[in-house]
Design a protein around this motif. Sequence first.
Motif, short mmCIF file in Angstrom:
data_model
loop_
_atom_site.label_atom_id
_atom_site.label_comp_id
_atom_site.label_asym_id
_atom_site.label_seq_id
_atom_site.Cartn_x
_atom_site.Cartn_y
_atom_site.Cartn_z
N ALA A 141 4.28 -3.73 -7.33
CA ALA A 141 3.48 -3.36 -6.16
C ALA A 141 2.06 -3.94 -6.23
CB ALA A 141 3.43 -1.85 -6.00
N GLN A 142 1.78 -4.76 -7.25
CA GLN A 142 0.48 -5.45 -7.30
C GLN A 142 0.61 -6.79 -6.57
OE1 GLN A 142 -1.89 -3.42 -8.72
NE2 GLN A 142 -0.14 -2.07 -9.01
N GLU A 143 -0.47 -7.26 -5.98
CA GLU A 143 -0.40 -8.49 -5.17
C GLU A 143 0.08 -9.70 -5.96
OE1 GLU A 143 -3.18 -6.65 -5.06
OE2 GLU A 143 -3.93 -6.49 -3.00
N THR A 144 -0.24 -9.74 -7.25
CA THR A 144 0.00 -10.95 -8.01
C THR A 144 1.42 -11.02 -8.56
OG1 THR A 144 -0.89 -9.72 -9.86
CG2 THR A 144 -2.37 -11.25 -8.76
N ALA A 145 2.21 -9.98 -8.31
CA ALA A 145 3.49 -9.86 -9.03
C ALA A 145 4.43 -11.04 -8.79
CB ALA A 145 4.18 -8.56 -8.65
N ALA A 146 4.55 -11.50 -7.56
CA ALA A 146 5.63 -12.43 -7.24
C ALA A 146 5.25 -13.89 -7.43
CB ALA A 146 6.10 -12.20 -5.82
N ALA A 157 0.83 -1.20 0.00
CA ALA A 157 0.00 0.00 0.00
C ALA A 157 0.87 1.26 0.00
CB ALA A 157 -0.93 -0.02 1.21
N GLY A 158 1.93 1.24 0.80
CA GLY A 158 2.83 2.40 0.86
C GLY A 158 3.52 2.65 -0.46
N ALA A 159 3.97 1.58 -1.09
CA ALA A 159 4.65 1.72 -2.38
C ALA A 159 3.70 2.27 -3.44
CB ALA A 159 5.22 0.37 -2.82
N ARG A 160 2.49 1.73 -3.46
CA ARG A 160 1.50 2.21 -4.44
C ARG A 160 1.18 3.67 -4.25
NH1 ARG A 160 -3.33 -2.15 -4.85
NH2 ARG A 160 -2.04 -4.00 -5.13
N ALA A 161 0.99 4.05 -3.00
CA ALA A 161 0.62 5.44 -2.73
C ALA A 161 1.72 6.38 -3.23
CB ALA A 161 0.38 5.63 -1.23
N TRP A 162 2.97 6.01 -2.95
CA TRP A 162 4.08 6.88 -3.36
C TRP A 162 4.19 6.92 -4.89
CZ3 TRP A 162 9.01 6.27 -5.73
CH2 TRP A 162 9.80 7.43 -5.68
N LEU A 163 4.08 5.76 -5.53
CA LEU A 163 4.20 5.72 -7.00
C LEU A 163 3.07 6.50 -7.67
CD1 LEU A 163 5.29 1.99 -7.23
CD2 LEU A 163 6.65 3.93 -8.07
N ALA A 193 11.63 -4.90 4.62
CA ALA A 193 11.41 -5.80 5.75
C ALA A 193 10.69 -7.09 5.33
CB ALA A 193 10.60 -5.08 6.83
N VAL A 194 10.17 -7.12 4.10
CA VAL A 194 9.46 -8.30 3.62
C VAL A 194 10.31 -8.98 2.54
CG1 VAL A 194 7.30 -9.13 2.59
CG2 VAL A 194 7.30 -7.03 3.98
N PRO A 195 10.89 -10.14 2.83
CA PRO A 195 11.80 -10.76 1.85
C PRO A 195 11.19 -10.92 0.46
CG PRO A 195 11.91 -11.93 3.94
CD PRO A 195 10.81 -10.93 4.08
N GLU A 196 9.88 -11.20 0.37
CA GLU A 196 9.24 -11.40 -0.94
C GLU A 196 9.17 -10.09 -1.73
OE1 GLU A 196 7.54 -12.38 1.96
OE2 GLU A 196 8.58 -14.30 1.80
N LEU A 197 9.35 -8.96 -1.05
CA LEU A 197 9.26 -7.67 -1.74
C LEU A 197 10.63 -7.04 -1.98
CD1 LEU A 197 6.14 -6.08 0.01
CD2 LEU A 197 6.25 -7.44 -2.07
N ASP A 220 10.56 3.88 -16.96
CA ASP A 220 10.81 2.43 -16.90
C ASP A 220 10.73 1.95 -15.46
OD1 ASP A 220 11.43 2.17 -19.59
OD2 ASP A 220 13.59 1.92 -19.31
N LEU A 221 11.48 2.63 -14.61
CA LEU A 221 11.57 2.19 -13.21
C LEU A 221 10.22 2.35 -12.52
CD1 LEU A 221 15.07 3.70 -12.36
CD2 LEU A 221 14.52 1.29 -12.73
N TRP A 222 9.56 3.48 -12.83
CA TRP A 222 8.26 3.73 -12.23
C TRP A 222 7.27 2.63 -12.63
CZ3 TRP A 222 3.59 4.61 -14.74
CH2 TRP A 222 2.53 4.99 -13.91
N SER A 223 7.20 2.31 -13.93
CA SER A 223 6.18 1.33 -14.33
C SER A 223 6.50 -0.06 -13.81
CB SER A 223 5.90 1.33 -15.83
OG SER A 223 7.03 1.60 -16.56
N ARG A 224 7.78 -0.42 -13.77
CA ARG A 224 8.12 -1.72 -13.18
C ARG A 224 7.75 -1.73 -11.70
NH1 ARG A 224 11.65 -5.97 -14.44
NH2 ARG A 224 11.01 -5.53 -16.57
#
Lengths: 477, 168
Positions: free
Chosen positions: A216-221, A136-142, A170-174, A207-211
């Motif tokens: 930052a979407q739940e399904t990414a990983a 949520a934090g990453a999405r808000a900032w982006l 702090a989250v290894p998956e992220l 590029d970096l922003w869109s990646r």
Amino acid sequence: MRGTQIAALTAGHPAGLTDALNLVEGLDAALTRGLARVGDEDAAALAGLAGALATTPLANLVAEAVDKIIAGSGAHEYVAALAGARSAVFGAVHDALLGQVDVAFERSRAPWAPVPPAAPDEVSPAAPGEMSPALAGARAWLSEVAVTGWRGVNHELVAGAGSAVEAALAVPELRRLAVLLDGLAAELRACVPVARMPQLPQRRWADLWSRGVLLAQETAAGDTALSVAERVSGRLLPLAVDVHEHDTAVQFQVHALLEPAGGGPPRLVRTAVGAAKVDSIVGPALWRLLPAQSVLLAALAQRRGVLVSDVPIRGADVYWQDDRARLDEPVDPFAAARVLLPGALAAAPHPVDRHPAGIAEPVLIEGYAVSAQEGGLTVELDGHRLAVAVDRLPSCGPLTPELVAASTACLGLLRWDAGQWLLQPVAVQATVKRKIVAVHTGDWACGVTDAKAAKADAKAGDAVLVLRERAGRLLRR
Amino acid sequence: MADVDDAGWAGRSMARVVAPARPRKLAKVPFVELAEGRLQGVVSSGSDVGRVYVSSITANTHAYHCSTNNNRPCGGLGGAPCKHLQTLANEAVLQYGLERVARYLRVEPDASTNTGAELLHGLNARHEPSSAAVVFSRFLRYLSYLEVPGSTTPLPELHWFPSTRVAS
Ligand SMILES: [Zn+2]
């Protein structure tokens, strides 16, 4: 690599490339000015992007997002649809470019094998509708960045990335998201106030922003999860190591040939190990951040093969496990590439990773002439030229532009940026004082072997050690 | 920011935006940064290994301060930046180069300026107390990167960040 292969890459662009890049450029300009108030020019560019995707599964999503954004909405779902649209366009560009390589080099490539979605009860423990605070934090900032536009970035906006990075780290998956946001934020911080810059790296930042938005979407990983990986055993023959770093992260990506234990053609694979760091840890000290990967480091420094047993692999990515690796006989990477690379089986990347910036195809080129032009180097073979990415020679190894200029054989990674193919040298054979020497980026993996460089390294002192000592005193009080 | 004048720069995914930090000895100044509108950092005490000074100078006002991490004011602050601030500025110039530090502090160094201390000397700087806590917590966070475990999962995004030996 033959001259005709260079010609096949440089003779012309894949069909539609220019149109695709124009679509992206329009969106990038809009992101530079910000989505808060979309002017006529940017509105036309966004509509053009939606139009280009009209026959794809993204059509409705993007069309609606563009309408809403033009009408003044900065909601994350619409902003995310734009990031998705941009990534889809670059995905197509990536595929066309990689196809060009595969045709030129007659390289076979296994497609990405998607994994069936996990059954609902096996999916993450997060309750439905509940998003991790880090995402949520990453999405808000982006989203805020996109609405503001690069030109409007100031100290406050950059500082806002801090908590998003901290939470993601702090989250290894992220980890991917954290490393990306931190790298982007550091560049913005160095450029504030961005409005005063004569020109912006708008392709790069978009590029970096869109990646980042995709990650930052739940399904990414999910699809890269280790639990679904195939496992392999066999002999790894390291060809080259590619080094990536920004202020707070370093990654060593080893490109290698894998001879499967069960037989069959060699596979062109890569394995990556990395560490978090701080900006003042640079140069050969980077290798000292990897004490747990001693087998891999020894293989690079000593140019030896590695026997791996039952290690996970997804596409071309072998997940390194040092305790499942054993040093094998010495291997000359040039000889290995000469004999085995032409018949090796490559693999397509994960769909999210399909971007031209990720193209790094190992090639061997010999018997060329090097010339210096416009401050850069160019290799020429049978009258066909390829620019050398001299700025990708890493700080932690012995490979220098001078050695590349004096070289007669080169192991390199084919790269593509801004309409141009480039050769990134990762090892060369060069004539130094009338002797042929082989120099590889990984030669200093277990310590600097050149007397002069070792002296400089020793003089700088052990940054890792000094900072760990400070951390020991201050962090645990 | 090399290549800014190159027309192709804006269109490059791999445009190099920030030059990597130059190597320097870290014992005296373990942490220096250009952030939050300040040149700020942490300077080791010459006499007590357990103590550090937190020094900062604001980019647009050139207001400076120096104190221990427990907010005890530095004794060296007379009418001019103390030796910690001078050391901090010197190390900032080693790490980032004179041009970048000067640009951040919005000053035009004259031809005789080579070091950070000389750069400070040329400023019309004034003392204004500020809290050490903000800078010190950034330092602690900085150090905490060294506690983050390593990774063996590929990070494809780092392809945008190639290591380089070429100063830009
Ligand atoms: Zn002081």
